[in-house]
Design a protein around this motif. Structure first.
Motif, mmCIF file in Angstrom:
data_model
loop_
_atom_site.group_PDB
_atom_site.id
_atom_site.type_symbol
_atom_site.label_atom_id
_atom_site.label_comp_id
_atom_site.label_asym_id
_atom_site.label_seq_id
_atom_site.Cartn_x
_atom_site.Cartn_y
_atom_site.Cartn_z
ATOM 1 N N SER A 1 68.539 65.693 58.335
ATOM 2 C CA SER A 1 68.040 65.628 59.708
ATOM 3 C C SER A 1 67.822 67.053 60.238
ATOM 4 O O SER A 1 68.734 67.883 60.169
ATOM 5 C CB SER A 1 69.039 64.896 60.613
ATOM 6 N N PHE A 2 66.625 67.330 60.715
ATOM 7 C CA PHE A 2 66.355 68.589 61.411
ATOM 8 C C PHE A 2 65.061 68.424 62.202
ATOM 9 O O PHE A 2 64.428 67.364 62.177
ATOM 10 C CB PHE A 2 66.275 69.770 60.437
ATOM 11 N N ASN A 3 64.665 69.477 62.949
ATOM 12 C CA ASN A 3 63.499 69.408 63.823
ATOM 13 C C ASN A 3 62.439 70.415 63.399
ATOM 14 O O ASN A 3 62.757 71.567 63.078
ATOM 15 C CB ASN A 3 63.893 69.693 65.272
ATOM 16 N N ILE A 4 61.189 69.976 63.408
ATOM 17 C CA ILE A 4 60.059 70.862 63.161
ATOM 18 C C ILE A 4 59.441 71.238 64.506
ATOM 19 O O ILE A 4 59.184 70.367 65.349
ATOM 20 C CB ILE A 4 58.993 70.184 62.270
ATOM 21 N N ASP A 5 59.196 72.525 64.699
ATOM 22 C CA ASP A 5 58.701 73.017 65.985
ATOM 23 C C ASP A 5 57.195 73.308 65.968
ATOM 24 O O ASP A 5 56.463 72.921 66.869
ATOM 25 C CB ASP A 5 59.480 74.281 66.364
ATOM 26 N N PHE A 6 56.716 74.014 64.939
ATOM 27 C CA PHE A 6 55.306 74.387 64.891
ATOM 28 C C PHE A 6 54.934 74.875 63.499
ATOM 29 O O PHE A 6 55.804 75.156 62.670
ATOM 30 C CB PHE A 6 54.975 75.493 65.912
ATOM 31 N N VAL A 7 53.644 74.983 63.254
ATOM 32 C CA VAL A 7 53.107 75.738 62.125
ATOM 33 C C VAL A 7 52.224 76.825 62.710
ATOM 34 O O VAL A 7 51.353 76.554 63.552
ATOM 35 C CB VAL A 7 52.291 74.848 61.166
ATOM 36 N N ALA A 8 52.452 78.067 62.307
ATOM 37 C CA ALA A 8 51.629 79.202 62.753
ATOM 38 C C ALA A 8 50.831 79.723 61.557
ATOM 39 O O ALA A 8 51.389 79.942 60.481
ATOM 40 C CB ALA A 8 52.503 80.303 63.332
ATOM 41 N N VAL A 9 49.540 79.898 61.750
ATOM 42 C CA VAL A 9 48.637 80.314 60.684
ATOM 43 C C VAL A 9 48.142 81.725 60.962
ATOM 44 O O VAL A 9 47.680 82.022 62.067
ATOM 45 C CB VAL A 9 47.443 79.342 60.577
ATOM 46 N N SER A 10 48.228 82.595 59.945
ATOM 47 C CA SER A 10 47.873 83.998 60.154
ATOM 48 C C SER A 10 46.384 84.191 60.383
ATOM 49 O O SER A 10 45.968 85.135 61.062
ATOM 50 C CB SER A 10 48.336 84.853 58.964
ATOM 51 N N LYS A 11 45.554 83.318 59.827
ATOM 52 C CA LYS A 11 44.113 83.411 60.031
ATOM 53 C C LYS A 11 43.588 82.096 60.586
ATOM 54 O O LYS A 11 42.661 81.497 60.080
ATOM 55 C CB LYS A 11 43.407 83.776 58.721
ATOM 56 N N GLY A 12 44.248 81.660 61.664
ATOM 57 C CA GLY A 12 43.883 80.399 62.283
ATOM 58 C C GLY A 12 42.690 80.536 63.204
ATOM 59 O O GLY A 12 41.958 81.536 63.182
ATOM 60 N N ASP A 13 42.488 79.538 64.062
ATOM 61 C CA ASP A 13 41.247 79.468 64.824
ATOM 62 C C ASP A 13 41.099 80.563 65.869
ATOM 63 O O ASP A 13 40.010 80.762 66.413
ATOM 64 C CB ASP A 13 41.092 78.087 65.483
ATOM 65 N N THR A 14 42.183 81.297 66.168
ATOM 66 C CA THR A 14 42.061 82.407 67.120
ATOM 67 C C THR A 14 42.034 83.764 66.421
ATOM 68 O O THR A 14 42.000 84.800 67.069
ATOM 69 C CB THR A 14 43.239 82.394 68.114
ATOM 70 N N TRP A 15 42.027 83.758 65.084
ATOM 71 C CA TRP A 15 42.089 85.017 64.331
ATOM 72 C C TRP A 15 40.724 85.672 64.233
ATOM 73 O O TRP A 15 39.703 84.997 64.095
ATOM 74 C CB TRP A 15 42.624 84.742 62.921
ATOM 75 N N LYS A 16 40.705 86.982 64.323
ATOM 76 C CA LYS A 16 39.470 87.749 64.142
ATOM 77 C C LYS A 16 39.709 88.798 63.073
ATOM 78 O O LYS A 16 40.783 89.409 63.016
ATOM 79 C CB LYS A 16 39.053 88.428 65.453
ATOM 80 N N ASP A 17 38.708 89.003 62.251
ATOM 81 C CA ASP A 17 38.805 89.998 61.182
ATOM 82 C C ASP A 17 38.512 91.375 61.769
ATOM 83 O O ASP A 17 37.424 91.916 61.632
ATOM 84 C CB ASP A 17 37.812 89.660 60.064
ATOM 85 N N GLU A 18 39.501 91.917 62.459
ATOM 86 C CA GLU A 18 39.307 93.155 63.202
ATOM 87 C C GLU A 18 39.272 94.363 62.270
ATOM 88 O O GLU A 18 39.876 94.367 61.201
ATOM 89 C CB GLU A 18 40.416 93.325 64.237
#
Length: 273
Positions: A127-144
């Motif tokens: 038993s445990f809780n999942i909070d989120f998945v964070a993606v390094s090149k997700g929909d807000t990522w820009k190839d700066e």
């Protein structure tokens, strides 16, 4: 910039449920993953749909809450590929308002992807809780850009990014005048993330980033850096209808580092330390 995909917005599977009892979560809640012996046939899980800007291997973080004295486990499946066993170590024993993260490297497609965490019988009891998945090149990522390279007399500027070098064409090439490198006011510093403002009445160009503001005036050696008067070695000028400004002075006062290779006549503007 990391893109966060919240567990409370994901699809729950076979008895998993949204939970807001344990404060400290990101967003508005988390998802309880529970498979005790009282429900031995259940295989609770959570299915995230995450968006990636580019395809390929990239880092993700999974946020979770585990107050047990032992690690919890679940199967991770990405886009239907073979599942792998993932372990979630104790964050803080007997505390269910302490959240941690595990970091994984996975292969994602450009666009939508599915990331599933689900128990099987080998994980019982758990038993445990999942909070989120964070993606390094997700929909807000820009190839700066991390750096900009330019060669004196050449119109092609190179934007150096995490995904490789990107050539950018300009109609005005960098030049050397009076021992100083001059570049067109627009384009190069915009690639670096700066904004450019031109005042035709005062013939002044303002180059602005979050960290600094530099104002220079045509045919005037006096500049303003964050409102402070500073003298330049050479003034900006207009040539063939284009405003050219001193590259090193502007770059260094915006916080960038400038390297010069005399053999190849190449200037590299490093945008980050």
């Amino acid at each position: 910039m990391w893109a966060y995909f919240e567990a409370e917005d994901a699809e729950v599977i076979d008895g998993a449920k949204v939970n807001s009892d344990h404060e400290g979560y990101n967003g508005t809640g988390c998802v309880a993953m529970t498979c005790w012996k009282t429900n031995p046939e259940a295989t609770p899980g959570i299915k995230f749909t995450v968006k990636a800007v580019v395809a390929g291997a990239q880092d993700i973080y999974i946020g979770y809450d585990n107050g047990h004295a032992w690690a919890q486990s679940a199967n991770l499946t990405v886009n239907g590929a073979a599942a792998q066993k993932i372990y979630f170590p104790t964050v803080k024993k007997d505390v269910w308002a302490a959240y941690g993260m595990i970091k994984l490297n996975v292969t994602l497609n450009e666009g939508d992807n599915t990331i599933v965490l689900q128990y099987d019988k080998a994980d019982y009891p758990s038993s445990f809780n999942i909070d989120f998945v964070a993606v390094s090149k997700g929909d807000t990522w820009k190839d700066e850009a991390s750096a900009i390279k330019l060669v004196i007399g050449q119109n092609t500027i190179t934007k150096v990014t995490e995904n490789g070098d990107v050539p950018v064409q300009f109609d005005v090439a960098p030049i050397i005048k009076d021992g100083r490198t001059f570049v067109p006011v627009r384009g190069i510093f915009e690639i670096a993330g700066a904004t450019i403002e031109w005042n035709g009445d005062t013939r002044a160009a303002t180059v602005k980033t979050d960290a600094a503001t530099v104002v220079v005036t045509i045919d005037n050696k006096q500049a303003r850096v964050n409102g402070r008067r500073v003298m330049m070695d050479a003034p900006p000028f207009i040539q063939d209808g284009r405003t050219l400004i001193p590259l090193r002075f502007i770059s260094e006062n915006l916080g960038y580092k400038v390297d010069w290779n005399g053999d190849t006549q190449t200037v590299t503007i490093n945008l980050f330390d």
